[in-house]
Write an enzyme that holds these catalytic residues in place. Sequence first.
Site, PDB file in Angstrom:
ATOM      1  N   GLU A  96      17.042 -20.576 -16.928  1.00 35.16           N
ATOM      2  CA  GLU A  96      18.188 -20.391 -15.981  1.00 35.16           C
ATOM      3  C   GLU A  96      17.861 -20.904 -14.750  1.00 35.16           C
ATOM      4  O   GLU A  96      16.841 -20.488 -14.358  1.00 35.16           O
ATOM      5  CB  GLU A  96      18.638 -19.301 -15.691  1.00 35.16           C
ATOM      6  CG  GLU A  96      19.912 -18.672 -17.257  1.00 35.16           C
ATOM      7  CD  GLU A  96      19.820 -17.088 -16.707  1.00 35.16           C
ATOM      8  OE1 GLU A  96      20.232 -16.826 -15.829  1.00 35.16           O
ATOM      9  OE2 GLU A  96      20.754 -17.012 -18.081  1.00 35.16           O
ATOM     10  N   LYS A 153      17.142 -20.172 -10.874  1.00 41.01           N
ATOM     11  CA  LYS A 153      16.338 -18.640 -10.100  1.00 41.01           C
ATOM     12  C   LYS A 153      16.723 -19.338  -9.020  1.00 41.01           C
ATOM     13  O   LYS A 153      16.892 -19.566  -8.128  1.00 41.01           O
ATOM     14  CB  LYS A 153      15.037 -18.166 -10.279  1.00 41.01           C
ATOM     15  CG  LYS A 153      15.116 -17.016  -9.781  1.00 41.01           C
ATOM     16  CD  LYS A 153      13.535 -16.759  -9.573  1.00 41.01           C
ATOM     17  CE  LYS A 153      13.161 -15.015  -9.293  1.00 41.01           C
ATOM     18  NZ  LYS A 153      13.316 -14.278  -7.912  1.00 41.01           N
ATOM     19  N   ASP A 206      18.223 -18.806  -5.116  1.00 34.24           N
ATOM     20  CA  ASP A 206      17.585 -17.446  -4.031  1.00 34.24           C
ATOM     21  C   ASP A 206      18.319 -17.203  -3.568  1.00 34.24           C
ATOM     22  O   ASP A 206      19.336 -17.523  -2.213  1.00 34.24           O
ATOM     23  CB  ASP A 206      16.747 -18.721  -2.898  1.00 34.24           C
ATOM     24  CG  ASP A 206      15.667 -18.036  -1.967  1.00 34.24           C
ATOM     25  OD1 ASP A 206      16.189 -17.136  -2.216  1.00 34.24           O
ATOM     26  OD2 ASP A 206      15.432 -18.933  -1.538  1.00 34.24           O
ATOM     27  N   TYR A 215      25.101 -13.842 -14.503  1.00 40.60           N
ATOM     28  CA  TYR A 215      23.800 -14.491 -15.402  1.00 40.60           C
ATOM     29  C   TYR A 215      23.470 -12.743 -16.228  1.00 40.60           C
ATOM     30  O   TYR A 215      22.760 -13.094 -17.637  1.00 40.60           O
ATOM     31  CB  TYR A 215      23.358 -14.865 -15.214  1.00 40.60           C
ATOM     32  CG  TYR A 215      22.442 -14.410 -13.726  1.00 40.60           C
ATOM     33  CD1 TYR A 215      21.526 -12.720 -13.625  1.00 40.60           C
ATOM     34  CD2 TYR A 215      22.254 -14.818 -11.929  1.00 40.60           C
ATOM     35  CE1 TYR A 215      20.994 -13.009 -12.654  1.00 40.60           C
ATOM     36  CE2 TYR A 215      21.745 -13.987 -10.958  1.00 40.60           C
ATOM     37  CZ  TYR A 215      21.255 -12.103 -11.137  1.00 40.60           C
ATOM     38  OH  TYR A 215      20.512 -11.631 -10.280  1.00 40.60           O
ATOM     39  N   LYS A 249       7.768 -20.122 -11.154  1.00 42.42           N
ATOM     40  CA  LYS A 249       8.969 -19.656  -9.312  1.00 42.42           C
ATOM     41  C   LYS A 249       8.073 -21.181  -9.478  1.00 42.42           C
ATOM     42  O   LYS A 249       6.806 -22.151 -10.537  1.00 42.42           O
ATOM     43  CB  LYS A 249       7.769 -18.491  -8.685  1.00 42.42           C
ATOM     44  CG  LYS A 249       8.009 -17.792  -8.823  1.00 42.42           C
ATOM     45  CD  LYS A 249       9.550 -17.336  -8.293  1.00 42.42           C
ATOM     46  CE  LYS A 249       9.705 -17.170  -6.598  1.00 42.42           C
ATOM     47  NZ  LYS A 249       9.407 -16.010  -6.264  1.00 42.42           N
ATOM     48  N   CYS A 274      -5.552 -20.644  30.909  1.00 41.10           N
ATOM     49  CA  CYS A 274      -4.333 -20.840  30.221  1.00 41.10           C
ATOM     50  C   CYS A 274      -3.827 -22.222  30.389  1.00 41.10           C
ATOM     51  O   CYS A 274      -3.206 -22.551  31.296  1.00 41.10           O
ATOM     52  CB  CYS A 274      -3.653 -20.105  30.923  1.00 41.10           C
ATOM     53  SG  CYS A 274      -1.743 -20.093  30.677  1.00 41.10           S
ATOM     54  N   CYS A 332      -1.006 -22.025  33.693  1.00 41.05           N
ATOM     55  CA  CYS A 332      -1.344 -21.204  34.826  1.00 41.05           C
ATOM     56  C   CYS A 332      -3.065 -22.273  35.537  1.00 41.05           C
ATOM     57  O   CYS A 332      -3.468 -20.832  36.454  1.00 41.05           O
ATOM     58  CB  CYS A 332      -1.253 -19.900  34.932  1.00 41.05           C
ATOM     59  SG  CYS A 332      -2.211 -19.063  34.070  1.00 41.05           S
ATOM     60  N   CYS A 356      -3.765 -15.069  27.751  1.00 45.48           N
ATOM     61  CA  CYS A 356      -3.699 -15.495  29.588  1.00 45.48           C
ATOM     62  C   CYS A 356      -4.010 -14.146  29.803  1.00 45.48           C
ATOM     63  O   CYS A 356      -3.144 -13.390  29.999  1.00 45.48           O
ATOM     64  CB  CYS A 356      -2.420 -16.294  29.407  1.00 45.48           C
ATOM     65  SG  CYS A 356      -1.727 -15.689  31.765  1.00 45.48           S
ATOM     66  N   CYS A 397       1.350 -16.757  36.358  1.00 46.66           N
ATOM     67  CA  CYS A 397       0.708 -17.623  35.154  1.00 46.66           C
ATOM     68  C   CYS A 397       2.867 -18.123  34.641  1.00 46.66           C
ATOM     69  O   CYS A 397       3.700 -16.846  34.796  1.00 46.66           O
ATOM     70  CB  CYS A 397       1.413 -16.484  33.663  1.00 46.66           C
ATOM     71  SG  CYS A 397       1.423 -18.866  32.223  1.00 46.66           S
TER      72      CYS A 397
HETATM   73  S1  IVH Z   1      17.489 -11.891 -14.271  1.00 47.21           S
HETATM   74  C1  IVH Z   1      16.942  -7.599 -16.046  1.00 47.21           C
HETATM   75  N1  IVH Z   1      18.176 -14.237 -13.958  1.00 47.21           N
HETATM   76  O1  IVH Z   1      15.724 -12.603  -8.660  1.00 47.21           O
HETATM   77  C2  IVH Z   1      16.654  -9.138 -14.906  1.00 47.21           C
HETATM   78  N2  IVH Z   1      17.697 -12.347 -12.032  1.00 47.21           N
HETATM   79  O2  IVH Z   1      12.841 -11.694  -8.644  1.00 47.21           O
HETATM   80  C3  IVH Z   1      16.897  -9.604 -14.286  1.00 47.21           C
HETATM   81  N3  IVH Z   1      17.768 -14.109  -9.854  1.00 47.21           N
HETATM   82  O3  IVH Z   1      16.821  -9.164  -8.245  1.00 47.21           O
HETATM   83  C4  IVH Z   1      17.808 -10.665 -13.192  1.00 47.21           C
HETATM   84  N4  IVH Z   1      18.602 -15.901 -10.405  1.00 47.21           N
HETATM   85  O4  IVH Z   1      18.107 -10.818  -7.591  1.00 47.21           O
HETATM   86  C5  IVH Z   1      17.868 -13.455 -13.328  1.00 47.21           C
HETATM   87  N5  IVH Z   1      19.502 -16.538 -12.805  1.00 47.21           N
HETATM   88  C6  IVH Z   1      18.564 -15.696 -12.987  1.00 47.21           C
HETATM   89  C7  IVH Z   1      18.593 -15.012 -11.731  1.00 47.21           C
HETATM   90  C8  IVH Z   1      17.860 -13.545 -11.127  1.00 47.21           C
HETATM   91  C9  IVH Z   1      18.470 -15.470  -8.717  1.00 47.21           C
HETATM   92  C10 IVH Z   1      16.760 -12.754  -8.656  1.00 47.21           C
HETATM   93  C11 IVH Z   1      17.834 -11.558  -8.919  1.00 47.21           C
HETATM   94  C12 IVH Z   1      16.189 -10.663  -8.717  1.00 47.21           C
HETATM   95  C13 IVH Z   1      15.452 -11.741  -9.339  1.00 47.21           C
HETATM   96  C14 IVH Z   1      13.848 -10.686  -9.570  1.00 47.21           C
END
Ligand code: IVH
Length: 706
Positions: A130, A132, A134, A242, A330, A424, A427, A447, A453
């Site tokens: 899935e 991730k 942000d 999720y 990541k 600097c 000045c 400085c 300055c």
């Molecule tokens: S699962 C037990 N799925 O990433 C596992 N987390 O670095 C629970 N996050 O605290 C997390 N997308 O805030 C999961 N598709 C995803 C996610 C996800 C973002 C975040 C979440 C978690 C953090 C961990």
Amino acid sequence: MAARSSNDVAVGALDEKQAKAELKRLAADINEHDRLYYQEDRPALSDAAYDALRARNAAIEVRFPALVRPDSPSTRIGAAPAAQFEKVVHRRPMLSLNNAFADEDITDFAERVRRFLSLDEDTELAIVAEPKIDGLSASIRYEKGVLVQAATRGDGNEGEDITRNVMTLQDVPHRLNGTKIPDVLEVRGEVYMRREDFLALNKAQEAAGKPPYANPRNSAAGSLRQLDPAITASRGLRFFGYAWGEVSEPLSTTLCGARERLGAMGFTLNEPTRRCATIDEVLAHYRFLEGERTALPFDIDGVVYKVDRLDWQERLGQVTRSPRWAIAHKFAAEQAQTILRDIEIQVGRTGALTPVARLEPVTVGGVVVTNATLHNEEEIKRKDVRVGDTVIVQRAGDVIPQVVAVVAEKRPKKTKAYVFPDVCPRCGSAAVREQLESGELEKVKRCTGGLICPAQAMERLKHFVSRDAFDIEGLGEKQITAFWEEGRIARPGDIFRLAAQDGKSHPALADKEGWGAQSVAKLFAAIESRRQIGLDRLIFGLGIRHIGQANAKLLARTYGSLDALEAAMVQAQDREGEAWADLLNVDGIGVKVAGALVDFFGEARNLEVVHDLQRELTAIEAPPQAQTDSPVAGKTVVFTGALETMSRGEAKAQAEALGAKVAGSVSAKTDIVIAGPGAGSKLKKAAELGLQVYTEAEWRALIGAA
Ligand code: IVH
């Protein structure tokens, strides 16, 4: 530094009034640095110095929660938990994920899972990959299908109650769809902001004169943590479901099945998600998302892999805070190569010199970067960054773009190693690196010409008139800014010439909007009344680095006059000499403070400003604070030559405790000279001036220490 008055005071020692002023100053300072960073792309502070400002702001707010300002930086980027939200204990802890960066880490992960479950090679281990997101995670509790509570993750065990705010999110159902809904269901997922909403919000922030947010994640966090849900509602936050916490009956036997059910109940799912039968498929999805990353309407920072079968998830369990059945793969920090056109030195309001790389514009992760920080002198040296080099620039999350390295093979011929300036650029004053107590040099070069300055002058003037310095009624920050911009004042001495110059070199103040004959007369009278000023206030007002009120008092008491202080500091340039040793012997003055003093008085232009000011003033010496009834109280004594029964430091401390002033050099103001073996020029001078000269034993007899 608006009210620099209290900024060297430890947070624990601030009183309420100081804390209030300090929070105001910090809010203004941090706002300004945010603006430079986010809007102008030209940070004036190192990350560490910026963090220190934020940390101080947060620490003061913790001590004085009632003083938290509506415009406090803590309510924005990287906010600390607000004290105002109720706490919620999670019935099942909210876990986090282990991170992986390399493909091998993922192969290892799959092997670990297989080993743990004793799966043979032929058994399929399906993995759900899935995006991730942000954002920030939240847990939303439904009882009998009705939303009853929502909480932030907090530390995983305890979060904050954000129910009212979460209820304003467009894709969070208040009531779940369908008939077979578990009695209790905690849906977990990510609160986030789409990039377009983030950009629109920042536009609005700017239009309202507020600092913009760094990135969608920070703006989501800031928007979710609003005490007023109406504000959250206006921010267009969204939610992906999720995962889940407490649940009264299983949603499915597989993660894919559970996701489907969440979708049917009314949640938006984070897509593109893929069920993968092999690790190759998993990695292919990773590559795919990496490529799609900038095309998605929201920010993702990696891919999360989860074992699909829920009975296997159950068996795998967790290690400390993260599940064995999931891992986050990541994305690498985004990097690009470009040419470094120039290195520019920026001077911040505190005098810090920051090298900034001027780059051939390059797109890094969808953002055009033209400047990047080079941190400091040592970093440039370490990486041997030269003008003309091709460099690798990196942008990771909300950090300032940075120059990571030089591409050595692309270096053109005839480049020169970069020489960091010793003066600097604004000045021309000497720029120095402070010596820390450890003997090492501070990374930042500063400085020393604070008073002259242009990068620092206005702030110094504000400090000069602040409450614990000259405290001139009617002359606050607003007036200083205006007078400075109009060219009425450039240095402290100008303040005392305002009246004389009024209507001559400047248009009459009384004709200016907001002023009248009466208010002008009042201001000039207030300035006049400060022509006599306590020496400690005068020293403090100069805004010398590390010289807060306490140190200013100490110096006033020790040296007795600005002339004596100046003379001693000029002599103390010689770090082998007596004046330097004397300075370090002042109880409470360490190498850092001493170095700052010597640097300040070592800059000729500072002395000009000080002398100019002195011509306008009479400084009143600080009354001795120590014992007043001893035979040496109020006397100025000078030790010269070797002492036999104690160290110079001890002798000095003892004399000071008895109310004497210990000076480093002999002058007409000296009352007693204590001369030991080897005494030289000072003894000669004492004789010339006809001063009283004691031996060590005689001195000890005088003070009753024999
Ligand atoms: S699962 C037990 N799925 O990433 C596992 N987390 O670095 C629970 N996050 O605290 C997390 N997308 O805030 C999961 N598709 C995803 C996610 C996800 C973002 C975040 C979440 C978690 C953090 C961990």
